[in-house]
Write an enzyme that holds these catalytic residues in place. Structure first.
Site, PDB file in Angstrom:
ATOM      1  N   HIS A  65      30.855  39.021  43.124  1.00 35.62           N
ATOM      2  CA  HIS A  65      31.586  39.794  42.119  1.00 35.62           C
ATOM      3  C   HIS A  65      31.079  39.446  40.738  1.00 35.62           C
ATOM      4  CE1 HIS A  65      33.755  35.971  42.612  1.00 35.62           C
ATOM      5  NE2 HIS A  65      34.080  36.079  41.332  1.00 35.62           N
ATOM      6  N   CYS A 209      38.672  30.896  37.184  1.00 32.32           N
ATOM      7  CA  CYS A 209      37.254  30.915  37.531  1.00 32.32           C
ATOM      8  C   CYS A 209      36.506  31.690  36.447  1.00 32.32           C
ATOM      9  CB  CYS A 209      37.022  31.536  38.915  1.00 32.32           C
ATOM     10  SG  CYS A 209      37.376  33.308  39.021  1.00 32.32           S
TER      11      CYS A 209
END
Length: 684
Positions: A65, A209
């Site tokens: 991603h 993250c």
């Protein structure tokens, strides 16, 4: 608002055998629907995110991603692979692969859907339904949270408040007819009733993250599930792409422990001072949630001093125990250098301007505090020089302070700055600052691990740790390492002053290679810091080193800009656009302007850039070019010794690097993409 995933974005027979091939296959489906505008540019962004941390998860899941300027709207493509693809998960390759694409500045509604999906991936029933589904439309509906047939797991709304799993038993109204309820209150309660009456163990957690799309929410879901299984109360703050709501101060105050599962700096970390902390990377939150719950309970039971906060640098914030010392050392040094660079740029350019206005005798001017004539250029030059000198006076303390900060967060700042100031006092210079920062960080970590009474925990980070660690650093810098390092610094300065001939050329080659290897990374910053350190005590050799370093650092972006101009058909449309900006970035000595090209094609771009940088570094040293400014690119050419030869050295390196890139890319052939062949062929 388009659907996040449709049947056209589902491949139930994904044939790819590598993660790169899998990402490309799924990304092509996105491009066909117009959701990705530049395939190669998008895949370069995916690869850059993958390089930060593998995206494989236990249970056969891969979730590549990224955020990308080449994405028009948040999109998800799904592939199911019988052969399985390795995404770096501890338990092996993945058969369920989700490619998540989010545009820069994506709207919060779509990102909420993506974060909800990330949570659902932690539910076994959901992944099993994806493995058994036979129809692409059915799979797309399952991922969207619809249930056209069968029973799919209930979609999890990101907007709900994270559950708090209670360990306490419910209390019912006493029944007078029940003898048990009329028992003498003085009688001791049964053991199980006493256990039920205890307050639950309370934990607060933060997950984050780099992209804030997947791992952030998966770690939160895993921790919540582990908390339910362990019978504890847990509230998670997800610092993700859909925004975040800070934990309530009361909730933090009641918490018995803290779990930080993050790969970027935790915002407002000081909230957790005085609490037992378990600090890990975000993948540990996904894969080892139950162990983290047990670890924080054990820390609270033993009552240790709270651990010092981890480094604020993103690379170290997510560091796991398995990371080697060299990796951590690089991160700490990079933290110090990154905070030092603004002082270098501001102070160095002020000094360079002072020399340009007042000549090289400006360093002998009296203090402007006692002598300043508004109408004299010499006074203004002296003002600039002395202001720049004041900024330069912070270089070593800032370097040392933020190396210690990178190791131990805010408690490391005081001993780090103190150690850096002592390094200047004993003339240990730049090397002394490096050592002082490492000593300060180590001292803080050591003091922070000492067991202390609970009453003292709150003052440990702000009083006890800075006090004791500063005393330790002062002792070591003044009496143990200061003088030997000062001698080494003097020897290095004398060596630079005597550089000539072949030795100077060899040093220029080495510095050129370092500047162009990682394009703004650790080696680049080490070479730059070495050059800047010499400016603190300038001599002919140190000024030559500074000139060679800046010249070599300008080569990569200028070379790629030239290559995209003369052989545009070898580059994508996005790279050609980046090439236009690279002219300005290279001329301004911003080496990072070449990073987009290197990320997309490192095996051709990086060796070519290194070859050009080595040529420029060697020629600059051979020509005897000097530079008193630490930054500025072509805009400080008037301050360069032998400016014409300096530009010749840069031009030669740019020609070598651009020619190498063109030659290597020509072996591959021109870039072509379906539906765009005409446009590509028109570019020469």
């Amino acid at each position: 608002m388009s659907e996040l995933i449709t049947a056209a974005l589902v491949d139930l027979d994904l044939a790819a055998d590598t993660k790169e091939a899998a990402a490309r296959s799924l990304a092509e489906r996105m491009r066909e629907l117009g959701r990705v505008t530049d395939l190669d540019g998008f895949l370069a962004d995916v690869a850059a995110r993958e390089a930060q941390m593998p995206t494989g998860l236990d249970g056969g899941i891969g979730i590549p991603h990224c955020r990308s300027a080449h994405v028009t709207e948040p999109t998800l493509a799904f592939g199911r692979s019988a052969a399985r693809v390795d995404f770096g998960a501890p338990d092996g390759p993945a058969d369920l692969i989700f490619l998540i694409a989010a545009p820069t500045g994506a709207d919060s509604d779509h990102l909420t859907i993506l974060s909800s999906l990330a949570r659902r991936l932690m539910v076994p029933e959901f992944t099993e339904a994806l493995r058994s589904a036979e129809d692409a439309g059915r799979v797309a509906a399952l991922i969207r949270g619809e249930e056209p047939e069968g029973q799919a797991p209930e979609p999890i709304s990101e907007e709900r408040v994270p559950e708090r799993t209670q360990a306490t038993a419910s209390v019912e109204t006493a029944d007078p007819a029940d003898p048990a309820d009329l028992a003498d209150p003085a009688d001791p309660a049964p053991a199980e009733d006493q256990a039920a009456a205890r307050p639950p163990f309370r934990i607060v957690a933060v997950t984050s993250c780099p992209t804030g799309i997947a791992h952030t929410y998966m770690a939160a879901q895993a921790l919540e599930q582990a908390a339910r299984d362990a019978g504890v109360e847990l509230v998670v703050e997800t610092q993700g792409s859909a925004g975040f709501v800070a934990l309530d101060a009361e909730v933090i105050a009641r918490a018995d422990g803290v779990i930080l599962a993050h790969d970027v700096e935790v915002r407002d970390r000081a909230r957790f001072a005085g609490k037992p902390v378990v600090d890990v990377g975000v993948k540990a939150g996904v894969n080892r949630a139950a162990e983290l719950i047990a670890e924080v309970r054990e820390k609270a039971a033993h009552g240790p001093a709270p651990e010092p906060a981890a480094a604020s640098a993103p690379m170290d914030a997510g560091a796991e125990a398995g990371d080697g010392f060299a990796t951590r050392l690089r991160t700490w040094l990079m933290t110090g250098v990154s905070y030092m660079v603004p002082f270098v740029a501001a102070g160095g350019l002020l000094i360079a301007l002072a020399f340009a206005i007042g000549g090289y005798e400006v360093n002998k001017a009296p203090s402007v505090a006692s002598h300043f004539v508004w109408t004299e250029s010499a006074s203004w030059a002296a003002l600039l020089f002395q202001t720049g000198g004041a900024a330069f006076g912070f270089l070593v303390p800032v370097l040392a302070g933020y190396i210690a900060y990178g190791m131990a967060d805010r408690p490391g700042l005081v001993p780090g700055f103190v150690g850096g100031a002592i390094a200047l006092t004993v003339n240990a210079g730049f090397l002394g600052g490096l050592i002082a920062g490492l000593l300060a960080g180590a001292a803080v970590l050591a003091v922070g691990r000492v067991d202390v009474p609970p009453v003292l925990r709150g003052i440990m980070p702000v009083v006890v740790i800075p006090l004791l660690s500063s005393a330790v650093v002062g002792f070591l810098m003044f009496l143990v390492v200061g003088k030997p390092v000062a001698s080494l610094q003097k020897a290095l300065t004398d060596w630079l002053a005597g550089l000539s001939g072949a030795n100077a050329v060899i040093l220029g080659v080495i510095l050129g290679l370092m500047m162009c290897f990682d394009l703004g990374g650790p080696l680049n910053k080490c070479a730059y810091a070495f050059a800047v350190g010499g400016l603190a005590h300038p001599n002919d050799g140190s000024l030559k080193v500074m000139a060679a370093v800046m010249a070599a650092g300008m080569v990569p972006p200028l070379a790629l800009a030239l290559a995209t101009t003369v052989r545009g058909r070898l580059f994508t449309a996005t790279e050609r656009e980046n090439g236009k900006a690279a002219w300005v970035l290279g001329a301004s000595f911003i080496t990072e302007g070449a990073i987009p090209f290197a990320a997309a094609d490192p095996l051709r771009v990086i060796p070519s850039a290194m070859a050009g940088g080595a040529v420029t570094g060697a020629l600059s040293m051979a020509f005897g070019c000097t530079l008193r400014a630490p930054h500025g690119g072509v805009f400080v050419v008037p301050l360069i010794g032998a400016p014409f030869l300096y530009l010749v050295a840069i031009a030669a390196g740019v020609a070598v690097a651009a020619g190498s890139v063109v030659a290597l890319k020509s072996l591959r052939g021109p870039v072509s993409r379906p539906g765009n062949a005409t446009a590509e062929a028109a570019v020469s």
